[in-house]
Design an enzyme around this catalytic site. Sequence first.
Site, PDB file in Angstrom:
ATOM      1  NE  ARG A  56       0.175   1.533   3.364  1.00 22.56           N
ATOM      2  CZ  ARG A  56       1.079   2.437   3.625  1.00 22.56           C
ATOM      3  NH1 ARG A  56       2.370   2.067   3.780  1.00 22.56           N
ATOM      4  NH2 ARG A  56       0.802   3.708   3.733  1.00 22.56           N
ATOM      5  N   GLY A  57       0.272   2.405  -0.127  1.00 15.79           N
ATOM      6  CA  GLY A  57       1.063   3.620  -0.297  1.00 15.79           C
ATOM      7  C   GLY A  57       1.190   3.876  -1.788  1.00 15.79           C
TER       8      GLY A  57
ATOM      9  CD  GLN B 291      -3.279   2.951   6.712  1.00 21.18           C
ATOM     10  OE1 GLN B 291      -3.920   3.246   7.721  1.00 21.18           O
ATOM     11  NE2 GLN B 291      -3.859   2.772   5.551  1.00 21.18           N
TER      12      GLN B 291
ATOM     13  CG  ASP C  81      -3.009   8.178  -1.575  1.00 14.82           C
ATOM     14  OD1 ASP C  81      -2.906   8.683  -0.445  1.00 14.82           O
ATOM     15  OD2 ASP C  81      -2.668   7.003  -1.827  1.00 14.82           O
TER      16      ASP C  81
HETATM   17  O1  MRU Z   1      -4.535   3.259   2.116  1.00 15.27           O
HETATM   18  P1  MRU Z   1      -3.036   3.468   2.020  1.00 15.27           P
HETATM   19  O2  MRU Z   1      -2.282   2.951   3.185  1.00 15.27           O
HETATM   20  O3  MRU Z   1      -2.504   2.991   0.696  1.00 15.27           O
HETATM   21  O4  MRU Z   1      -2.887   5.051   2.021  1.00 15.27           O
HETATM   22  C1  MRU Z   1      -1.610   5.600   1.926  1.00 15.27           C
HETATM   23  C2  MRU Z   1      -1.583   7.074   2.065  1.00 15.27           C
HETATM   24  O5  MRU Z   1      -2.587   7.727   2.179  1.00 15.27           O
HETATM   25  C3  MRU Z   1      -0.228   7.719   1.971  1.00 15.27           C
HETATM   26  O6  MRU Z   1      -0.184   8.875   2.755  1.00 15.27           O
HETATM   27  C4  MRU Z   1       0.037   8.092   0.509  1.00 15.27           C
HETATM   28  O7  MRU Z   1      -0.156   7.010  -0.332  1.00 15.27           O
HETATM   29  C5  MRU Z   1       1.395   8.625   0.312  1.00 15.27           C
HETATM   30  S1  MRU Z   1       2.601   7.369   0.467  1.00 15.27           S
HETATM   31  C6  MRU Z   1       4.128   7.983   0.120  1.00 15.27           C
END
Ligand code: MRU
Length: 348
Positions: free
Chosen positions: A44-45, A197, A238
Site C-alpha cells: 500500500r502507499g 498505518q 495519493d
Molecule cells: O490506504 P493506504 O495505506 O494505501 O494510504 C496511503 C496514504 O494515504 C499515503 O499517505 C500516501 O499514499 C502517500 S505514500 C508515500
Amino acid sequence: MVSTLRWSDGLELLDQTKLPHDIAYVRCNTGSDVAGAIKAMIVRGAPAIGCAAAYGVALDARRFSDEAPQHFDERMENSFALLANSRPTAVNLAWALGRMKSLLYHERNAGKDDLSKVAKLLLEEAHRITNEDISANKAMGGYGADLLKDGQRVLTHCNAGALATAGHGTALGVIRSAIAQGKKISVYAGETRPWLQGSRLTAWELMQDNIPVTLIADVAAGYLMSEGSIDAVIVGADRIAANGDTANKIGTYQLAVLAEKHGIPFYVAAPTSTVDLSTPSGRHIVIEERDAAELTSFAGRRTAPENVQTRNPVFDVTPADLIDAIITEKGISMKGDHPARLVALVSG
Ligand code: MRU
C-alpha cells in the site's frame, strides 16, 4: 530498513497486513497475484502500488510471451485492466501502468514479435520505475529538509515512509533527510484509524531507524497543537489535482484545518508522478470506500452493534489553500503558485 518490494525472479512484497508483528514476504508470480495484493493492502502507499503494478505487467508479459502475438496482446490488455482496477485513488498506479503501456505499444507497433524480448524490456522498465522512485524520494527529501528547523516536532499521518514507496519515503523521507543534515527532529505519528498505518507502520518504521517517534490517537492532534507541541505537519499524497487540491489518507483534511487554526505550517511531500494535471480539482478525485468490517471490529473482535450503518471513505481531499508547500523531487510549489508551478515541475 527492510525492503517494501524486491525482485527475485518474481515479485516479493513485504506483507504490511502483518506488521509490526511479523516480517513476512508474499510472492507474486502473476499480474493477478499483484492486483490481489494491492486490493488486500499487502502492499500500500501510492508510489509502492505503482511500482508493484509495473512488476505485475512484467510478470504477465513473461508468462504470456509463448503465446501467439494476437493472444499476447489480448492477455496484456486484460492484465492492465485488472491492475488498474485494484485501487482507485492513488494516481501513481495509473501513471506506472501508463509508462508500461507506452513501452509495450511502442515495441508492438514497431512490429516486434519477439515477445520474450518485449517481456524483458518491460521488466527493465519496472526496475527503472522502482529505482527512480527511490532517487525521487531522496531528491524530494533534500528540498523538504530545508523547510524543517533544528529541534522541530513534526506531526505526520498515515504512513508515507519507506514502506509506502520503493525506499526512503516521501513525508518520512523529508524527515530522514533533515536528520541527515544534522537537525534534531522528533515525530508525532497519528495512529490513523481505521487501518492503523500510523501505529502499525510509521511508528515501527521510525523506530527501526532510531528516529524519535511518539504515537498519538488521531483525535489528540488538536489538543497537542493547542498546547504548542507541534511545529509542522507533513504528509504524503495519493493524487494531487492541477490546482493543488490533495487526496491523502482520511483524516488529513481535518489536520490541515487544525494546522491553519493554530498557525502551523502544513506540507505535502509527493513525487511528480502523484500530480495528476488531467484532474482539475479535488472534487474530481475518486475516493475509495472500503469494507465496513474495518470500522466495526478491532483485532478480530466486533466493536459495533450488528447491522449498524457505516461509511468508510479511506481518503479525503485537502484544499490547496490549506497547504503551505507541495514538495516534489523537482522542487517546491508554494501556496498560491499552483497550477503554473505544478505544471512546470511535472514537465520540467
Ligand atoms: O490506504 P493506504 O495505506 O494505501 O494510504 C496511503 C496514504 O494515504 C499515503 O499517505 C500516501 O499514499 C502517500 S505514500 C508515500
